[in-house]
Write an enzyme that holds these catalytic residues in place. Structure first.
Site, mmCIF file in Angstrom:
data_model
loop_
_atom_site.group_PDB
_atom_site.id
_atom_site.type_symbol
_atom_site.label_atom_id
_atom_site.label_comp_id
_atom_site.label_asym_id
_atom_site.label_seq_id
_atom_site.Cartn_x
_atom_site.Cartn_y
_atom_site.Cartn_z
ATOM 1 N N LYS A 95 0.970 -1.341 -0.096
ATOM 2 C CA LYS A 95 0.115 -0.001 -0.038
ATOM 3 C C LYS A 95 0.942 1.271 -0.153
ATOM 4 O O LYS A 95 1.902 1.204 0.648
ATOM 5 C CB LYS A 95 -1.047 -0.235 1.287
ATOM 6 C CG LYS A 95 -1.857 1.175 1.566
ATOM 7 C CD LYS A 95 -3.056 0.926 0.761
ATOM 8 C CE LYS A 95 -3.957 2.121 0.450
ATOM 9 N NZ LYS A 95 -3.637 2.755 -0.827
ATOM 10 N N GLN A 116 7.478 3.980 3.778
ATOM 11 C CA GLN A 116 5.988 3.504 3.809
ATOM 12 C C GLN A 116 5.762 2.523 4.694
ATOM 13 O O GLN A 116 4.571 2.191 5.351
ATOM 14 C CB GLN A 116 5.482 3.366 2.192
ATOM 15 C CG GLN A 116 4.008 3.347 2.230
ATOM 16 C CD GLN A 116 3.297 4.756 2.285
ATOM 17 O OE1 GLN A 116 3.789 5.561 1.457
ATOM 18 N NE2 GLN A 116 2.247 4.890 2.903
ATOM 19 N N LYS A 119 5.695 3.576 8.313
ATOM 20 C CA LYS A 119 4.472 4.301 8.488
ATOM 21 C C LYS A 119 3.399 3.468 8.560
ATOM 22 O O LYS A 119 2.358 3.792 9.430
ATOM 23 C CB LYS A 119 4.490 5.215 7.315
ATOM 24 C CG LYS A 119 3.370 6.256 7.132
ATOM 25 C CD LYS A 119 3.096 7.085 6.169
ATOM 26 C CE LYS A 119 4.593 7.693 5.349
ATOM 27 N NZ LYS A 119 4.403 8.654 4.565
ATOM 28 N N LYS A 131 5.234 1.750 -3.271
ATOM 29 C CA LYS A 131 5.306 3.241 -3.714
ATOM 30 C C LYS A 131 5.475 3.156 -5.354
ATOM 31 O O LYS A 131 5.994 1.997 -5.733
ATOM 32 C CB LYS A 131 6.324 3.884 -3.070
ATOM 33 C CG LYS A 131 5.973 5.597 -3.330
ATOM 34 C CD LYS A 131 5.268 6.065 -2.348
ATOM 35 C CE LYS A 131 4.894 7.454 -2.388
ATOM 36 N NZ LYS A 131 3.892 7.853 -1.393
ATOM 37 N N GLY A 170 -2.818 8.080 -4.416
ATOM 38 C CA GLY A 170 -2.240 9.405 -4.961
ATOM 39 C C GLY A 170 -0.961 9.769 -4.140
ATOM 40 O O GLY A 170 -0.648 9.268 -3.043
ATOM 41 N N ASP A 171 -0.325 10.544 -4.802
ATOM 42 C CA ASP A 171 0.902 11.391 -4.083
ATOM 43 C C ASP A 171 1.080 12.746 -4.796
ATOM 44 O O ASP A 171 0.222 13.000 -5.619
ATOM 45 C CB ASP A 171 2.020 10.429 -4.130
ATOM 46 C CG ASP A 171 3.255 10.827 -3.238
ATOM 47 O OD1 ASP A 171 2.999 10.855 -1.985
ATOM 48 O OD2 ASP A 171 4.228 11.584 -3.687
ATOM 49 N N THR A 214 -4.406 13.540 4.998
ATOM 50 C CA THR A 214 -2.765 13.811 5.206
ATOM 51 C C THR A 214 -2.686 15.031 6.136
ATOM 52 O O THR A 214 -2.049 15.002 7.365
ATOM 53 C CB THR A 214 -2.135 13.637 4.252
ATOM 54 O OG1 THR A 214 -2.549 12.371 3.469
ATOM 55 C CG2 THR A 214 -0.433 13.524 4.398
ATOM 56 N N ASN A 245 -2.455 19.106 -2.181
ATOM 57 C CA ASN A 245 -3.440 18.434 -1.088
ATOM 58 C C ASN A 245 -3.422 18.476 0.211
ATOM 59 O O ASN A 245 -3.936 18.889 1.129
ATOM 60 C CB ASN A 245 -3.402 17.001 -1.592
ATOM 61 C CG ASN A 245 -4.390 16.179 -0.642
ATOM 62 O OD1 ASN A 245 -3.876 15.436 0.047
ATOM 63 N ND2 ASN A 245 -5.761 16.059 -0.721
ATOM 64 N N SER A 383 -6.862 5.883 3.885
ATOM 65 C CA SER A 383 -6.823 4.955 2.515
ATOM 66 C C SER A 383 -7.201 3.505 3.237
ATOM 67 O O SER A 383 -8.020 2.757 2.515
ATOM 68 C CB SER A 383 -5.646 5.023 2.019
ATOM 69 O OG SER A 383 -5.318 6.200 1.237
HETATM 70 P P1 NDP Z 1 0.404 17.804 -4.559
HETATM 71 O O1 NDP Z 1 1.028 17.325 -5.912
HETATM 72 O O2 NDP Z 1 -1.110 17.943 -4.369
HETATM 73 O O3 NDP Z 1 1.338 19.045 -4.159
HETATM 74 C C1 NDP Z 1 2.444 19.160 -3.861
HETATM 75 C C2 NDP Z 1 3.053 20.472 -3.591
HETATM 76 O O4 NDP Z 1 4.506 20.433 -3.324
HETATM 77 C C3 NDP Z 1 2.818 21.776 -4.782
HETATM 78 O O5 NDP Z 1 2.605 22.781 -4.228
HETATM 79 C C4 NDP Z 1 4.196 21.745 -5.370
HETATM 80 O O6 NDP Z 1 4.264 22.752 -6.228
HETATM 81 C C5 NDP Z 1 5.091 21.408 -4.303
HETATM 82 N N1 NDP Z 1 6.286 20.882 -4.843
HETATM 83 C C6 NDP Z 1 6.571 19.695 -5.469
HETATM 84 N N2 NDP Z 1 7.745 19.450 -5.638
HETATM 85 C C7 NDP Z 1 8.293 20.449 -5.062
HETATM 86 C C8 NDP Z 1 9.614 20.860 -5.239
HETATM 87 N N3 NDP Z 1 10.724 19.914 -5.756
HETATM 88 N N4 NDP Z 1 10.110 22.129 -4.933
HETATM 89 C C9 NDP Z 1 9.186 22.943 -4.249
HETATM 90 N N5 NDP Z 1 7.768 22.677 -4.185
HETATM 91 C C10 NDP Z 1 7.519 21.272 -4.664
HETATM 92 O O7 NDP Z 1 1.192 16.606 -3.470
HETATM 93 P P2 NDP Z 1 0.799 16.447 -2.151
HETATM 94 O O8 NDP Z 1 0.225 17.321 -1.489
HETATM 95 O O9 NDP Z 1 -0.231 15.237 -2.288
HETATM 96 O O10 NDP Z 1 2.116 15.837 -1.431
HETATM 97 C C11 NDP Z 1 3.063 16.441 -0.697
HETATM 98 C C12 NDP Z 1 3.805 15.916 0.054
HETATM 99 O O11 NDP Z 1 3.155 15.208 0.987
HETATM 100 C C13 NDP Z 1 4.692 14.848 -0.658
HETATM 101 O O12 NDP Z 1 6.030 14.956 0.000
HETATM 102 C C14 NDP Z 1 3.897 13.672 -0.602
HETATM 103 O O13 NDP Z 1 4.999 12.405 -0.848
HETATM 104 C C15 NDP Z 1 3.385 13.752 0.968
HETATM 105 N N6 NDP Z 1 2.413 12.822 1.357
HETATM 106 C C16 NDP Z 1 1.181 13.049 0.603
HETATM 107 C C17 NDP Z 1 0.334 12.239 1.001
HETATM 108 C C18 NDP Z 1 -1.135 12.359 0.497
HETATM 109 O O14 NDP Z 1 -2.125 11.797 0.964
HETATM 110 N N7 NDP Z 1 -1.417 12.998 -0.714
HETATM 111 C C19 NDP Z 1 0.313 11.266 2.298
HETATM 112 C C20 NDP Z 1 1.414 11.230 2.830
HETATM 113 C C21 NDP Z 1 2.531 12.137 2.416
HETATM 114 P P3 NDP Z 1 4.158 22.663 -7.779
HETATM 115 O O15 NDP Z 1 2.787 22.748 -7.849
HETATM 116 O O16 NDP Z 1 4.884 24.059 -8.072
HETATM 117 O O17 NDP Z 1 4.657 21.466 -8.147
#
Ligand code: NDP
Length: 451
Positions: A95, A116, A119, A131, A170-171, A214, A245, A383
């Site tokens: 997962k 993961q 976690k 992943k 998603g991620d 999250t 997100n 999830s």
């Molecule tokens: P999204 O794609 O919804 O958002 C990602 C955000 O981070 C955007 O604002 C993006 O900006 C920014 N970002 C991405 N890459 C970079 C970078 N290299 N430098 C600066 N900013 C960056 O993803 P999520 O919100 O889902 O995920 C965010 C984090 O949370 C990740 O680390 C993910 O692994 C972690 N996570 C997410 C979960 C989930 O349920 N969604 C669960 C657990 C952890 P831009 O639009 O410019 O790319």
């Protein structure tokens, strides 16, 4: 055993990991952080040592690599890489999320899959760790291009996954739109309607609160950390990075608890709004990011405040910092600036957002530091709750899911406290999360023989 002896064991272990997995810097970083906590524990519990549990956990059970050909709107053929890392099935089906981002490579996905496993164990739900993703960049692509890519990606992935085998979510770069396109293709190829993906739409098997989980969970975890020092979010100034997100719903929950969020960011820069990003402004950010798919700098044209081009939020004065963007987005300088400016709590919504140097700064300063594998586990936990509802063919209410999520986050905090409290009372959440997540996986591996 002295610290020097432990350090030598860690160095020897890491030398082997690096030789076996060359060039995978993020994977090395994630393993190092875990083995630094776990080697002393394994030395004290020789059943794990003799069975080489740590060594086995560091090798994925299976790695799937595939070609993803698709056609863009101009009729030109594009080729991306597709990946799924099936890291551990010791306590349940694999997962973990799918990430679509141009930086995606094997080392990044192995680090994410490795984290993961621990976690998912911390959540107490029966989920193994995995992943996957692609170096495909959804930014600037039309909906039709994203759909064609997702369909091609799932055409191959579908033969490796299933509701009892491997359940992706998603991620970064994979939200409701992408999950929908992939679910549609899976259903078409397999002729079955199952909970093979999580993060689904509410009308077709999704769970209430999954989009929020999250971000909400990260704030619930921070709230538990604050409580250990008799504090709460009320009146606190909060810096958040990202605007996707996790950042969006972390902002919402901080507002609900009486805090004030003053920053958001994306890969181009940071916005600073000293008046606070209230519910009305946040609703606009959700539209900007999820519908218009614009850049965060547009915020200041609409609502005022300042925009810092190509800068991160960590030099702004705050009480609490929630990194919610990506890995290694808080370095040593950032961590020092946070501590110097009076930040007392860091709760990681993103995976491994703090570099090892930054973590050292937080631990040395004895501030409340919640690593991602504990603080952001609310997403995968919910999830897991989506999978439960799918199996039961029921939908729980918003209140029910939120309550379950909250309880899970409180329990993860308790586990960290149990395994991470040091003799002087300081809670080392890094150690707590690593040891707390490890025990269940390790005992399951022992029971299942040499697998
Ligand atoms: P999204 O794609 O919804 O958002 C990602 C955000 O981070 C955007 O604002 C993006 O900006 C920014 N970002 C991405 N890459 C970079 C970078 N290299 N430098 C600066 N900013 C960056 O993803 P999520 O919100 O889902 O995920 C965010 C984090 O949370 C990740 O680390 C993910 O692994 C972690 N996570 C997410 C979960 C989930 O349920 N969604 C669960 C657990 C952890 P831009 O639009 O410019 O790319």
């Amino acid at each position: 055993m002295s610290n020097n002896v432990y350090q030598q064991l860690v160095d020897d272990f890491m030398a082997r990991v690096k030789a076996k997995n060359p060039g995978e810097a993020e994977f090395h970083q994630a393993v190092q952080e875990v083995v630094e906590s776990l080697i002393p524990f394994v030395e004290e519990n020789p059943q794990y040592k003799h069975a080489k549990i740590l060594e086995r956990m560091t090798e994925p059970e299976r790695v799937i690599l595939f070609r993803v050909p698709w056609m863009d709107d101009k009729g030109e053929i594009q080729i991306n890489k597709g990946y799924r890392i099936e890291m551990s099935s010791a306590i349940g089906p694999y997962k973990g999320g799918l990430r679509f981002h141009p930086t995606v490579n094997l080392g990044i996905l192995k680090f994410l899959a490795y984290e993961q496993v621990l976690k998912n164990s911390l959540t107490t739900l029966p989920m193994g760790g995995g992943k996957g993703g692609s170096d495909f960049d959804p930014k600037g692509k039309s909906d039709n291009e994203v759909m064609r890519f997702c369909q091609s990606f799932m055409t191959e992935l579908q033969r490796h996954i299933g509701p009892n085998t491997d359940v992706p979510a998603g991620d970064i770069g994979v939200g409701g739109r992408e999950i929908g396109f992939m679910f549609g293709q899976y259903k078409r190829l397999r002729n079955e309607f199952t909970g093979v993906l999580t993060g689904k739409g509410l009308e077709w098997g999704g769970s209430l609160i999954r989009p929020e989980a999250t971000g909400y969970g990260c704030v619930y975890f921070a709230e538990e950390m604050l409580k250990t020092r008799g504090m709460s979010f009320a009146g606190k100034t909060v810096a958040i990075s990202g605007s996707g997100n996790v950042a969006q719903y972390a902002t919402e929950k901080v507002n609900m608890l009486g805090g004030k969020v003053v920053t958001l960011s994306d890969s181009n820069g940071t916005i600073y709004d000293p008046k606070g990003i209230d519910a009305e402004k946040l609703a606009w950010v959700l539209w900007l990011k999820n519908v218009k798919r614009g850049r965060i700098k547009e915020y200041v044209d609409k609502w005022g405040g300042e925009y810092y081009h190509e800068q991160r939020p960590w030099h702004v004065k705050c009480d609490v910092a929630l990194p919610c963007a990506t890995q290694n987005e808080v370095d040593k300088n950032d961590a020092e600036a946070l501590v110097k400016n009076g930040c007392i709590c860091v709760s990681e919504g993103a995976n491994m957002p703090s570099t090892p140097d930054a973590v050292e700064v937080f631990i040395k300063a004895k501030i409340l530091y919640g690593p991602g594998k504990a603080a952001n586990a609310g997403g995968v936990a919910t999830s897991g709750l989506e999978m439960t509802q799918n199996s039961m063919r029921l939908n729980w209410t918003r209140e029910r899911v939120d309550e379950e999520l909250h309880t899970i986050m409180i329990n993860i905090h308790k586990t960290c406290q149990k395994y991470g409290t040091e003799p002087d009372g300081f809670i080392n959440y890094v150690k707590g999360a690593n040891v707390g997540g490890f025990v269940k996986v390790a005992d399951s591996m022992l029971a299942q023989g040499l697998v």
